[in-house]
Write an enzyme that holds these catalytic residues in place. Sequence first.
Site, PDB file in Angstrom:
ATOM      1  N   TYR A 127      46.597 -23.260  34.249  1.00 41.51           N
ATOM      2  CA  TYR A 127      47.739 -23.544  34.640  1.00 41.51           C
ATOM      3  C   TYR A 127      48.437 -24.601  33.521  1.00 41.51           C
ATOM      4  O   TYR A 127      47.923 -24.966  32.579  1.00 41.51           O
ATOM      5  CB  TYR A 127      47.677 -24.908  35.845  1.00 41.51           C
ATOM      6  CG  TYR A 127      47.124 -24.062  37.131  1.00 41.51           C
ATOM      7  CD1 TYR A 127      46.017 -23.688  37.197  1.00 41.51           C
ATOM      8  CD2 TYR A 127      47.855 -24.095  38.095  1.00 41.51           C
ATOM      9  CE1 TYR A 127      45.404 -22.954  38.421  1.00 41.51           C
ATOM     10  CE2 TYR A 127      47.432 -23.593  39.521  1.00 41.51           C
ATOM     11  CZ  TYR A 127      46.378 -22.792  39.411  1.00 41.51           C
ATOM     12  OH  TYR A 127      46.084 -22.367  40.738  1.00 41.51           O
ATOM     13  N   GLU A 128      49.852 -24.547  33.827  1.00 40.76           N
ATOM     14  CA  GLU A 128      50.673 -24.902  32.326  1.00 40.76           C
ATOM     15  C   GLU A 128      50.601 -26.499  32.105  1.00 40.76           C
ATOM     16  O   GLU A 128      50.754 -26.822  31.022  1.00 40.76           O
ATOM     17  CB  GLU A 128      52.182 -24.687  32.526  1.00 40.76           C
ATOM     18  CG  GLU A 128      52.878 -25.293  33.687  1.00 40.76           C
ATOM     19  CD  GLU A 128      54.085 -24.601  34.147  1.00 40.76           C
ATOM     20  OE1 GLU A 128      54.393 -23.404  33.653  1.00 40.76           O
ATOM     21  OE2 GLU A 128      55.027 -25.188  34.979  1.00 40.76           O
ATOM     22  N   SER A 129      49.977 -27.177  33.131  1.00 40.22           N
ATOM     23  CA  SER A 129      49.568 -28.572  32.753  1.00 40.22           C
ATOM     24  C   SER A 129      48.710 -28.986  31.650  1.00 40.22           C
ATOM     25  O   SER A 129      48.404 -29.910  31.401  1.00 40.22           O
ATOM     26  CB  SER A 129      49.311 -29.452  34.154  1.00 40.22           C
ATOM     27  OG  SER A 129      48.241 -28.703  34.568  1.00 40.22           O
ATOM     28  N   GLY A 130      47.907 -27.642  31.424  1.00 42.07           N
ATOM     29  CA  GLY A 130      47.029 -27.716  30.267  1.00 42.07           C
ATOM     30  C   GLY A 130      45.296 -27.500  30.578  1.00 42.07           C
ATOM     31  O   GLY A 130      44.560 -27.563  29.841  1.00 42.07           O
TER      32      GLY A 130
END
Lengths: 263, 284
Positions: free
Chosen positions: A55-58
Amino acid sequence: MPEPMPETYSPDEIMTVAAARLLASSDVCFVGIGNPSAACNLARLSHAPGITLIYESGTIGTRPSVLPLSIGDGELCETALTTVSVPEMFRYWLQGGRITVGFLGAAQLDRYGNINTTFVGGTYGRPKTRLPGGGGAPEIATACQAVFVVMKQSKRSFVEKVDFVTSLGFGSGGNERWRLGVATKGPVKVITDLCIMEPDPTTKALTVVSLHPGIAREQVRAATGWEVNFAERLEETVPPGREELAILRELHARTRAAHGDGR
Amino acid sequence: MATHMTLHDAVSQFVRDGDVVALEGFTHLIPYAAGHEIIRQERRNLTLVRMTPDILYDQMIGMGCAARLTFSWGGNPGVGSLHRLRDAVEKSWPGPLALDEHSHAAMANAYDAGAANLPFAVFRGYRGAELAEVNPRIKSIACPFTGERLAAVPAIRPDVAVIHAQKADADGNVLIEGIVGVQKQAVLAAKRSIVTVEERVTSLDAASPNACILPHWAVGAVVVVRGGAFPSYAQGYYPRNNGFYIAWDDIARERDTFLAWMDENVMRKGPDVFASQAYRRNEA
């Protein structure tokens, strides 16, 4: 509640199941929120247990038991192999070319798989309806080795020409992706509640390759803003199996119980 | 150099009308309490910078703090639109809001460039995307070695960065755990910074020598605000209140319900309410 018969499923369910089946255990997948997240987690909980979800949150290699409401819910981090900063995520992992599939949704999609999530109607400076914008999608669409799009089909969403190209599909078709310096494959699969589409090898126009059971060509035409092409060898999507539906429904039930309605 | 302060004094001294202000926290550790203090002190004409302007920026925009927004995704995650942001963009209420819109990759790179004291960020982005045609701050540059065309955006250099973290020690060293987002870059890119934390400790007790730590001399004000990230969350302390994010859709949809909610829950209250809200329940 009695156990539903395996052959009864909703349009949403066959869309999610059909999308999930396209993923393999070896995939490294950049996951968007909503339908893409449901499909990717269904794949992980069924036939593709080894899949790496990012996920792009890391969060890398995350294994949530409920679907996250946002791309940064705590469970994504708690169950991840590792969590990196957002600059690292976009620089090393996405731009670095280490992701096999980007899974996206859209507000509008056109016949060349271009995605709009910026605005609908009016102009950029004076939009009729302002949407959230691109987020990670403009670079997911060009840096992941392939892109899958999952979204419900309607004349409002499947349009002749998107009001704004937030994220590149095949541009105006043909080899435009390549001319723009983009070497990745682009939107190779579009999975809807009616059918599955793939780009034509030459023109790159989206072509229906599989109809979901009970769906007529006319229904797809009525839900599409361009003149639809159907493949010569048109297939019928295999309906969701009992186990796939059970896993998906349990996932949604856990998710509803976890998030509540805020009141 | 880090200084322990009250939230009121930190905002009063560090945030000025017309500033470029970045409140960061990627879903996790969003500095709500500090944002509310900025609203209460009625800062105006701010350029608000944030990758994901969610509910906090909906509140700041709706209360008239912002003249400009630099962002890459402006929605209520998993719920839908930000109604106050849309009202400002579509109908100029409570005032017009200029947009400086990017992608996540651009913002992440721009913060990174700011922290590195570089004038701009370069990355492989925006190919075939129309944002590059409507935002004059997105340009392209040729690689001096290969000629490859690459995207370039100006570095983000806020006047003030505001973040929330788990812990600070007496010297003002700060520990951030969990989804670390872009907070470290935001603080290092900014001229001034405010870090609100869940607790002040005698030792950070970081679990690993590679933990995300902002050393005291890289931080401005340090403020203890228990629950200061609520309704977002602080990993290890309290969970995200997803129910509130869903409920916000109804609260913010109309101007009068929004203003009534803000009056009751922000204007008439202080940062002390955050602890009881955040720790009130563990969503079992």
